[in-house]
Design a protein around this motif. Structure first.
Motif, mmCIF file in Angstrom:
data_model
loop_
_atom_site.group_PDB
_atom_site.id
_atom_site.type_symbol
_atom_site.label_atom_id
_atom_site.label_comp_id
_atom_site.label_asym_id
_atom_site.label_seq_id
_atom_site.Cartn_x
_atom_site.Cartn_y
_atom_site.Cartn_z
ATOM 1 N N VAL A 60 0.977 1.344 6.204
ATOM 2 C CA VAL A 60 0.419 2.548 5.585
ATOM 3 C C VAL A 60 1.122 2.830 4.265
ATOM 4 O O VAL A 60 0.484 3.142 3.258
ATOM 5 C CB VAL A 60 0.493 3.758 6.545
ATOM 6 C CG1 VAL A 60 0.225 5.063 5.812
ATOM 7 C CG2 VAL A 60 -0.492 3.581 7.694
ATOM 8 N N SER A 61 2.434 2.671 4.231
ATOM 9 C CA SER A 61 3.199 2.886 3.005
ATOM 10 C C SER A 61 2.705 1.964 1.888
ATOM 11 O O SER A 61 2.511 2.390 0.748
ATOM 12 C CB SER A 61 4.680 2.652 3.278
ATOM 13 O OG SER A 61 5.418 2.711 2.098
ATOM 14 N N ARG A 62 2.469 0.695 2.195
ATOM 15 C CA ARG A 62 1.980 -0.260 1.190
ATOM 16 C C ARG A 62 0.572 0.089 0.737
ATOM 17 O O ARG A 62 0.261 0.014 -0.450
ATOM 18 C CB ARG A 62 1.995 -1.684 1.744
ATOM 19 C CG ARG A 62 3.369 -2.330 1.699
ATOM 20 C CD ARG A 62 3.313 -3.827 1.992
ATOM 21 N NE ARG A 62 3.037 -4.087 3.402
ATOM 22 C CZ ARG A 62 2.038 -4.839 3.856
ATOM 23 N NH1 ARG A 62 1.202 -5.428 3.036
ATOM 24 N NH2 ARG A 62 1.868 -5.026 5.150
ATOM 25 N N LEU A 63 -0.297 0.476 1.678
ATOM 26 C CA LEU A 63 -1.683 0.793 1.326
ATOM 27 C C LEU A 63 -1.761 2.057 0.468
ATOM 28 O O LEU A 63 -2.588 2.140 -0.442
ATOM 29 C CB LEU A 63 -2.539 0.925 2.585
ATOM 30 C CG LEU A 63 -2.731 -0.379 3.379
ATOM 31 C CD1 LEU A 63 -3.480 -0.103 4.671
ATOM 32 C CD2 LEU A 63 -3.430 -1.434 2.553
ATOM 33 N N LEU A 64 -0.905 3.038 0.738
ATOM 34 C CA LEU A 64 -0.879 4.260 -0.065
ATOM 35 C C LEU A 64 -0.509 3.938 -1.511
ATOM 36 O O LEU A 64 -1.046 4.530 -2.448
ATOM 37 C CB LEU A 64 0.093 5.284 0.518
ATOM 38 C CG LEU A 64 -0.302 5.886 1.872
ATOM 39 C CD1 LEU A 64 0.796 6.808 2.394
ATOM 40 C CD2 LEU A 64 -1.643 6.604 1.817
ATOM 41 N N LYS A 65 0.374 2.961 -1.706
ATOM 42 C CA LYS A 65 0.756 2.543 -3.062
ATOM 43 C C LYS A 65 -0.411 1.885 -3.800
ATOM 44 O O LYS A 65 -0.409 1.814 -5.013
ATOM 45 C CB LYS A 65 1.940 1.584 -3.009
ATOM 46 C CG LYS A 65 3.236 2.252 -2.605
ATOM 47 C CD LYS A 65 4.365 1.253 -2.468
ATOM 48 C CE LYS A 65 5.607 1.933 -1.925
ATOM 49 N NZ LYS A 65 6.644 0.972 -1.553
ATOM 50 N N HIS A 66 -1.415 1.410 -3.049
ATOM 51 C CA HIS A 66 -2.603 0.795 -3.637
ATOM 52 C C HIS A 66 -3.734 1.808 -3.808
ATOM 53 O O HIS A 66 -4.878 1.417 -4.044
ATOM 54 C CB HIS A 66 -3.096 -0.369 -2.775
ATOM 55 C CG HIS A 66 -2.270 -1.606 -2.935
ATOM 56 N ND1 HIS A 66 -2.524 -2.538 -3.914
ATOM 57 C CD2 HIS A 66 -1.182 -2.048 -2.272
ATOM 58 C CE1 HIS A 66 -1.639 -3.517 -3.832
ATOM 59 N NE2 HIS A 66 -0.805 -3.243 -2.841
ATOM 60 N N GLY A 67 -3.429 3.096 -3.655
ATOM 61 C CA GLY A 67 -4.432 4.121 -3.874
ATOM 62 C C GLY A 67 -5.184 4.577 -2.641
ATOM 63 O O GLY A 67 -6.092 5.392 -2.737
ATOM 64 N N ALA A 68 -4.834 4.056 -1.476
ATOM 65 C CA ALA A 68 -5.481 4.499 -0.232
ATOM 66 C C ALA A 68 -4.965 5.886 0.150
ATOM 67 O O ALA A 68 -3.903 6.312 -0.317
ATOM 68 C CB ALA A 68 -5.196 3.501 0.885
ATOM 69 N N THR A 69 -5.714 6.586 0.994
ATOM 70 C CA THR A 69 -5.295 7.898 1.490
ATOM 71 C C THR A 69 -5.543 7.968 2.991
ATOM 72 O O THR A 69 -6.472 7.329 3.509
ATOM 73 C CB THR A 69 -6.094 9.039 0.816
ATOM 74 O OG1 THR A 69 -7.489 8.817 1.028
ATOM 75 C CG2 THR A 69 -5.824 9.106 -0.686
ATOM 76 N N LEU A 70 -4.713 8.726 3.681
ATOM 77 C CA LEU A 70 -4.953 8.957 5.108
ATOM 78 C C LEU A 70 -6.159 9.871 5.257
ATOM 79 O O LEU A 70 -6.266 10.887 4.563
ATOM 80 C CB LEU A 70 -3.731 9.601 5.769
ATOM 81 C CG LEU A 70 -2.575 8.667 6.087
ATOM 82 C CD1 LEU A 70 -1.339 9.449 6.492
ATOM 83 C CD2 LEU A 70 -2.966 7.700 7.200
#
Length: 149
Positions: free
Chosen positions: A107-117
Motif C-alpha cells: 500500500v505504501s508503494r502504491l500510494l507513492k504512485h498516486g493510488a488512494t485508499l
C-alpha cells in the motif's frame, strides 16, 4: 446431450485510458507482463459486437501463472462509458482482489504512485487484513494479506 464442462477461467479484462500506466501499476502489485498486441480486424469486431475496432492489449500474469489480466485500450471505437467513479455497490461493478505478502509495504508503494485508499485498511477476525485501493486512473483493486498461513 452431454453438458459442457468448464475447463478454466482464462482471464479478466479491463479497459483503461493508459496502457503503460496500467502495466506499471499492476507490475508494482506483482503481475508480470506476458505480452502486448494490437487487436483489429473484422473477426475481432464480430466477437465483441463493436464492428470495426482497433484495440491495444497487454496480458498480465500472476506469479503462480494461474491467473491473467487482459488490459485493453480502445483506439477505435472510442470508449463510451466510465464506471470508475461508481460506488462499489453498483450493478456490474468490477474489481480485482489480490492476495499479497506484506499489505502495508505494498500500500505504501502504491500510494507513492498516486493510488488512494477507497476506505480503510482493516482486519477481518484473525484471518485477513484487507483494503480497496484506487489506482491513479480510478481502477479499483482489492488487496488481502492472509494472517494465519
Amino acid at each position: 446431450m452431454a453438458k459442457s464442462k468448464l475447463l478454466r477461467m482464462d482471464n479478466v479484462g479491463i479497459v483503461v485510458e493508459s496502457l503503460d500506466e496500467a502495466i506499471a501499476f499492476f507490475e508494482e502489485i506483482g503481475l508480470k507482463l506476458e505480452g502486448r498486441a494490437t487487436i483489429e480486424g473484422e473477426w475481432a469486431g464480430r466477437v465483441t459486437g463493436l464492428g470495426s475496432q482497433n484495440v491495444e492489449i497487454a496480458m498480465m500474469v500472476t506469479p503462480d501463472g494461474h491467473s491473467r489480466l487482459e488490459i485493453s485500450k480502445f483506439i477505435h471505437p472510442a470508449t463510451i462509458s466510465d464506471h470508475r467513479t461508481a460506488p462499489v455497490n453498483s450493478l456490474g461493478y468490477l474489481r480485482m482482489m489480490f492476495t499479497v505478502e506484506d499489505i502495508d509495504e505494498l500500500v505504501s508503494r502504491l500510494l507513492k504512485h498516486g493510488a488512494t485508499l477507497a476506505g480503510e485498511l482493516v482486519q477481518y477476525e484473525n484471518s485477513y487484513r484487507l483494503c480497496y485501493i484506487r489506482a491513479k486512473d480510478g481502477l479499483l483493486v482489492g488487496l488481502a494479506e492472509q494472517l494465519n498461513k
